[in-house]
Design an enzyme around this catalytic site. Structure first.
Site, mmCIF file in Angstrom:
data_model
loop_
_atom_site.group_PDB
_atom_site.id
_atom_site.type_symbol
_atom_site.label_atom_id
_atom_site.label_comp_id
_atom_site.label_asym_id
_atom_site.label_seq_id
_atom_site.Cartn_x
_atom_site.Cartn_y
_atom_site.Cartn_z
ATOM 1 C CG ASP A 486 -2.203 0.713 1.071
ATOM 2 O OD1 ASP A 486 -2.287 1.545 0.147
ATOM 3 O OD2 ASP A 486 -3.126 0.471 1.860
ATOM 4 C CG ASP A 556 -9.509 2.603 -0.012
ATOM 5 O OD1 ASP A 556 -9.049 1.470 -0.244
ATOM 6 O OD2 ASP A 556 -8.872 3.486 0.577
#
Ligand code: GLA
Length: 738
Positions: A486, A556
């Protein structure tokens, strides 16, 4: 097919007969070397031509036009010539591809062709991701150019993938002078062509709203999409397509460029006084200044160009084939990915070994194949304001240690995956307390935080080595088969204590090179690892990252309706096999919408597929649907991963429903996803027109008795079932019957 160079007799300075013709199955790309100064002109790009000598298009026969015949108006020539790799400051007043600052403080740069070579295959680009191909699959042309005044050698690289209608380009620069040269701009490709009254297509967004498609008419002046965030970002995408006004999914001309790079970029089109358009792509020159000492070289990243005369869909399928076969690598490139369950939306930071094992126990019984432990397992990371950089397992949470947890999960018959955010450092971390200078910052200024964190200065080798060892040590310590890498903030406040003043302009690019180096080390040491890149959702969804990881977390936002637009924009360029997509809980954590569990499954099936919820807590009737969804995944994933993608309808355009189709390469099977976002009154059923089928094959829709020829389904159409309510969906599976 391939590349041909036509050198028609002795150099004739008044006619342009030194021609390069790059042919793919359906396209030709033609350049010519003209005039005494050996300028390289762009002659043609489009559907395949039989003629090679079309250099009359460069108007070199019009006597007053070329400098050798009209030195008085040299500047007019430079300012209108369709240059293949335009320079700067020597007559052409449009934005060029290359910029310099010489030792004397001058900015002018202009290139002349010196020589060329053609060979089978494609060279690697040192330190950079790039498409690849075997000797039989592609041919490379290197055109060696020079700026004699600067003592600079510039090689333009073109590779033609004969069976995929794509041409890749990059640029290599060498300082062959005795003085430093500062490169202030190095773009990777340019397309200088007539403006056929084009529309422009680009991708835009925001966090949780990535890659929404925008189409607009182009006009005089410049329009650019770009990033100065150190990554492509949620906001813009390194892609642009120019298409004729009448272009649809199925017909019309499309020229597209896409940049294989994970940092600052610019893609720009400029329409000028002569109604020609210059489309350029490369590293964003803002905040870029690269010092090239004598004998030093600079390699620009790769740009992919494609031309389709079969509409947007033709472009899409070219990119999909190119990336699936010539960019993505590794163990999982051609394999079904394990169905995973990720604990982020299930628990956020509030988890421990027991909770994870409880999730795994339920999950394995339902057919889920891998547990992914997300953010919060290390240091004292109980919220997002601390501990990035302290990559030691928190044994208060992970009781019994990581290896114990992994073994327990493995015993349940599941694989284990883990989350990292290796590039970051929290000011509240042991790492920052011992190495405050490891964070990127401008001396004398308080560096701006984003999500409470700073970015590690990966341009420093000791920082890179630390970061790598943190990740590798954990991976060596247990049977970890998946990593989610990430990156949750963009770069800003650029400064590195390890670089001299005149190299601070190199940081953004050096950072990206460092990231590539790290991921390269990782995939080499752990070749069987499934790597998924991620950046606050999909801020670093780009072809560069695909070279290291076969899949990238798309967004997301896992709401089924929001995902329609996000996945439509992503699938415009990227193969469905690359799109990280999960079924999550409702009300959705980003938009608060409740959609049927079934529909969430249909939408996630288009991507890599997995779950992002607490399976121990959802309603029993939803839990009961999971085995069925997973069996659909196993049944359809080969088709979804490897087939040809066709867009039938877009909710973004019609505001009612979304529909897309994947057809197997042999056309014997197809899967249609139909999502009715909003119901509307008083209609019986909706007719859609299938695509890509074999008109002569008969297809039966699973569950139905009748079979129809492909041409009926494509031309006369196919009736979808009437669905009651909003957010409803259906999958239609078609199989050819003998
Ligand atoms: C990012 C990712 C999420 C999750 C969180 C954890 O936002 O996109 O999926 O991993 O970080 O902090």
């Amino acid at each position: 097919m391939g590349i041909k160079h036509y050198d028609c007799g002795p150099q004739n300075i008044h006619s342009a007969k030194r021609i390069f013709k790059l042919d793919t199955q359906n396209t030709s790309y033609i350049m010519a070397v003209v005039d005494n100064d050996n300028f390289l002109g762009h002659v043609y790009y489009g559907s395949k031509l039989k003629d090679y000598d079309v250099a009359y298009l460069l108007r070199t026969n019009e006597a007053p036009f070329v400098p050798s015949q009209n030195e008085r108006d040299r500047s007019s020539f430079m300012d209108s010539f369709p240059a293949e790799y335009p320079g700067h400051g020597v007559g052409d007043c449009r934005d060029g591809c290359i910029g310099v600052l010489s030792q004397g403080g001058h900015r002018g740069v202009n290139l002349s062709v010196v020589s060329h070579k053609i060979y089978d295959g494609k060279p690697e680009l040192t330190g950079l991701p790039a498409t690849f191909g075997r000797q039989r699959e592609c041919t490379t042309l290197e055109i060696e150019c020079a700026d004699a005044a600067l003592g600079m050698e510039v090689t333009l690289l073109y590779t033609v993938f004969e069976n995929v209608d794509a041409v890749t380009r990059s640029v290599h620069i060498k300082n062959a002078s005795r003085q430093d040269i500062y490169l202030t701009k190095v773009l990777s490709a340019c397309l200088d062509m007539d403006n056929k009254d084009f529309d422009r297509m680009t991708l835009h967004g925001s966090w949780a709203r990535e890659r929404h498609i925008q189409r607009q008419k182009i006009g005089y002046g410049k329009y650019a999409v770009s990033s100065l965030r150190g990554e492509p970002g949620h906001q813009e995408h390194p892609f642009m397509a120019l298409m004729t006004e009448e272009t649809t999914q199925d017909v019309g001309e499309v020229y597209a460029v896409h940049f294989v790079y994970s940092g600052n970029f610019i893609v720009q089109e400029e329409v000028n006084q002569f109604d020609s358009v210059r489309l350029t792509v490369g590293i964003n020159p803002d905040d870029f200044c690269w010092k090239l000492a004598p004998e030093e070289c600079f390699q620009a990243p790769e740009a992919v160009l494609t031309y389709s005369e079969n509409g947007i869909g033709g472009m899409t399928r070219t990119f999909h084939d190119l990336y699936r076969n010539h960019l993505i690598r590794g163990e999982y490139r051609d394999k079904k990915r394990p169905v995973l369950i990720n604990n982020w939306e299930a628990t956020y930071f509030d988890f421990n070994t027991d909770k994870l094992i409880a999730i795994a126990k339920q999950a394995t019984g339902l057919g889920i194949e891998m547990l992914v432990m997300d953010d919060g397992w290390f240091g004292n990371r109980d919220s997002d304001n601390r501990a990035l950089g302290d990559w030691q397992v928190n044994e208060e949470k992970i009781k019994g240690g990581l290896n114990f947890l992994v073994e327990e999960v493995n015993k349940l018959g599941m694989k284990f995956g883990i989350w990292f955010e290796p590039e970051m450092i929290s000011p509240d971390s042991d790492l920052y307390r011992s190495h405050p200078d490891w964070a990127i910052a401008i001396p004398g200024r308080k560096a701006s935080l984003a999500r409470n964190q700073l970015v590690l200065d990966l341009t420093r080798k000791e920082v890179r080595d630390y970061v790598y060892e943190c990740v590798a040590k954990i991976l060596r310590s247990a049977n970890i088969e998946y990593v989610k890498w990430d990156m949750n903030r963009p770069l800003s406040d650029i400064g590195s204590v390890s670089l001299p003043a005149d190299r601070q302009g190199e940081i953004y690019h050096r950072y990206v090179l460092a990231l590539y180096e790290l991921q390269d080390r990782l995939v080499k040491e752990f070749p069987y690892l499934l790597l998924e890149n991620c950046s606050g959702g999909g801020a670093r969804f780009d072809p560069g990252m695909l070279y290291y990881s076969p899949q990238i977390w798309c967004s997301d936002d896992t709401d089924a309706v929001e995902r329609l637009a996000i996945q439509e924009g992503t699938a415009l360029i990227y193969p469905l096999s690359t799109m990280g997509a999960h079924v999550s809980d409702c009300p959705n954590h980003t938009v608060g919408r409740t959609t049927p569990f079934e529909t969430r499954g249909y939408v996630a099936l288009t991507g890599t597929f997995g779950y992002e919820l607490d399976v121990t807590k959802i309603a029993q009737e939803e839990r009961n649907m999971i085995p069925e969804q997973i069996s659909m995944y196993h049944k359809y994933n080969d088709l979804i991963r490897c087939g040809d993608y066709y867009r039938i309808a877009s909710y973004g355009e019609n505001h009612l429903y979304d529909c897309y189709e994947v057809v197997s390469k042999d056309k014997k099977e197809a899967l249609v996803t139909y999502i009715q976002v909003l119901n509307c009154p008083n209609y019986h059923s909706r007719r859609i027109y299938l695509k890509g089928l074999d008109p002569h094959m008969k297809y039966r829709i699973e569950g139905e008795k009748e079979a129809y020829y492909g041409d009926t389904l494509m031309k006369a159409g196919f009736q979808t079932e009437k669905l009651w309510g909003d957010f409803k969906g259906r999958l239609y599976h078609l199989k050819a019957i003998l």
